[in-house]
Design an enzyme around this catalytic site. Structure first.
Site, mmCIF file in Angstrom:
data_model
loop_
_atom_site.group_PDB
_atom_site.id
_atom_site.type_symbol
_atom_site.label_atom_id
_atom_site.label_comp_id
_atom_site.label_asym_id
_atom_site.label_seq_id
_atom_site.Cartn_x
_atom_site.Cartn_y
_atom_site.Cartn_z
ATOM 1 N N GLU A 95 -7.690 30.342 -1.174
ATOM 2 C CA GLU A 95 -8.249 31.455 -1.961
ATOM 3 C C GLU A 95 -9.194 32.282 -1.090
ATOM 4 O O GLU A 95 -9.134 33.509 -1.061
ATOM 5 C CB GLU A 95 -9.013 30.924 -3.176
ATOM 6 C CG GLU A 95 -8.134 30.209 -4.193
ATOM 7 C CD GLU A 95 -8.913 29.776 -5.427
ATOM 8 O OE1 GLU A 95 -9.799 30.513 -5.883
ATOM 9 O OE2 GLU A 95 -8.643 28.670 -5.941
ATOM 10 N N HIS A 114 -6.153 32.813 -9.393
ATOM 11 C CA HIS A 114 -5.889 31.604 -10.188
ATOM 12 C C HIS A 114 -5.490 30.478 -9.232
ATOM 13 O O HIS A 114 -4.672 30.699 -8.336
ATOM 14 C CB HIS A 114 -4.762 31.889 -11.192
ATOM 15 C CG HIS A 114 -4.523 30.745 -12.132
ATOM 16 N ND1 HIS A 114 -5.348 30.503 -13.212
ATOM 17 C CD2 HIS A 114 -3.595 29.756 -12.123
ATOM 18 C CE1 HIS A 114 -4.918 29.414 -13.841
ATOM 19 N NE2 HIS A 114 -3.854 28.946 -13.198
HETATM 20 C C1 GRF Z 1 -11.412 29.478 -8.357
HETATM 21 O O1 GRF Z 1 -10.659 28.312 -8.188
HETATM 22 C C2 GRF Z 1 -10.553 30.570 -8.924
HETATM 23 O O2 GRF Z 1 -9.213 30.449 -8.587
HETATM 24 C C3 GRF Z 1 -10.709 30.394 -10.403
HETATM 25 O O3 GRF Z 1 -12.033 29.974 -10.576
HETATM 26 C C4 GRF Z 1 -12.500 29.322 -9.404
HETATM 27 C C5 GRF Z 1 -13.766 29.993 -9.036
HETATM 28 O O4 GRF Z 1 -14.441 29.318 -8.022
HETATM 29 N N1 GRF Z 1 -10.373 31.586 -11.119
HETATM 30 P P1 GRF Z 1 -15.715 29.978 -7.336
HETATM 31 O O5 GRF Z 1 -16.746 30.231 -8.444
HETATM 32 O O6 GRF Z 1 -15.288 31.247 -6.690
HETATM 33 O O7 GRF Z 1 -16.204 28.960 -6.364
#
Ligand code: GRF
Length: 230
Positions: free
Chosen positions: A183, A113
């Site tokens: 992330e 998240h």
């Molecule tokens: C990310 O920001 C994640 O935290 C959220 O959705 C987004 C997905 O981005 N759950 P991606 O499709 O991985 O680029």
């Protein structure tokens, strides 16, 4: 005998940059795992192309393709039966994971998240909405949370949170980019933690005890910039 490689399945709805980041760490040899399959609820999800590009079985599974939400649950269960992944990784999956899937993969489903939960979680808190809410609240830092998934969204046991300090006047796009970078640098470490047996699923139904974390894994996370949990 070499042990069978750790395998994860992924669910995604969007561009799939987090899924790609996992594939990249597999390709570089840092993440010792394999992607068993990817399922997307959206036929236009960029994640599908990324999976195909890496030779990962990829499926479009939606109420449209399966006829109903019950059909989606049945298809996902069938994919889990066939591919038997050790972990289910939600990588930007915008749909609720069917309860039957959570039951089957109890304490083996993780989500990422783009905020520091419990703040900026829950209904309506996805994508740019999250970062806009952070700006509106005048926060001086934001970050990401990787947590276990149970029947109540965004409320599972937190595995790791990392934060970045925000520049005064930073807009939602700038925050989004900085958080996404965190992330990409973190999700693979969690998958690797499961693969190495440093994050171990329990059979507890208490969501706060879904997994146990080894002291080595906790120490490794604390050594990274911006880690605030564990
Ligand atoms: C990310 O920001 C994640 O935290 C959220 O959705 C987004 C997905 O981005 N759950 P991606 O499709 O991985 O680029």
């Amino acid at each position: 005998m070499t042990p069978a490689p750790f395998r994860f399945a992924a669910l995604a709805s969007g561009g799939g940059s987090n899924f790609q980041a996992l594939l990249d760490r597999i390709a570089s040899g840092e993440l010792k795992a394999r992607a068993a399959f990817l399922a997307c609820n959206n036929s236009g999800a960029g994640a599908l192309e990324k999976a195909k590009g890496a030779g990962v079985p990829a499926f479009h599974v939606s109420a449209k393709t399966e006829g109903s939400e019950e059909g989606v649950a049945r298809r996902l269960l069938a994919l889990l039966d066939e591919h038997k992944p050790d972990l289910l990784v939600l990588a930007g999956y915008m749909k609720k994971v069917p309860d039957a899937v959570l039951e089957r993969m109890r304490n083996r489903v993780v989500n990422i998240h783009p905020a520091l939960l419990p703040e900026f979680g829950g209904a309506g808190m996805y994508g740019h909405h999250v970062h806009e809410a952070v700006v509106r609240a005048g926060k001086t830092r934001s970050g990401m949370t990787i947590h276990m998934v149970n029947e109540n969204y965004d409320e599972g046991q937190i595995l790791v949170q990392r934060a970045v300090d925000l520049r005064p006047g930073a807009d939602a796009a700038e925050i989004a980019a900085r958080v996404l970078k965190l992330e990409h640098d973190t999700y693979w470490r969690v998958v690797q933690g499961f693969a190495e047996g440093r994050i171990v699923p329990t059979d507890s139904r208490d969501p706060s005890r879904a997994v146990t974390l080894s002291s080595e894994w906790i120490a490794a996370m604390r050594g990274l910039p911006g880690t605030i949990v564990p």
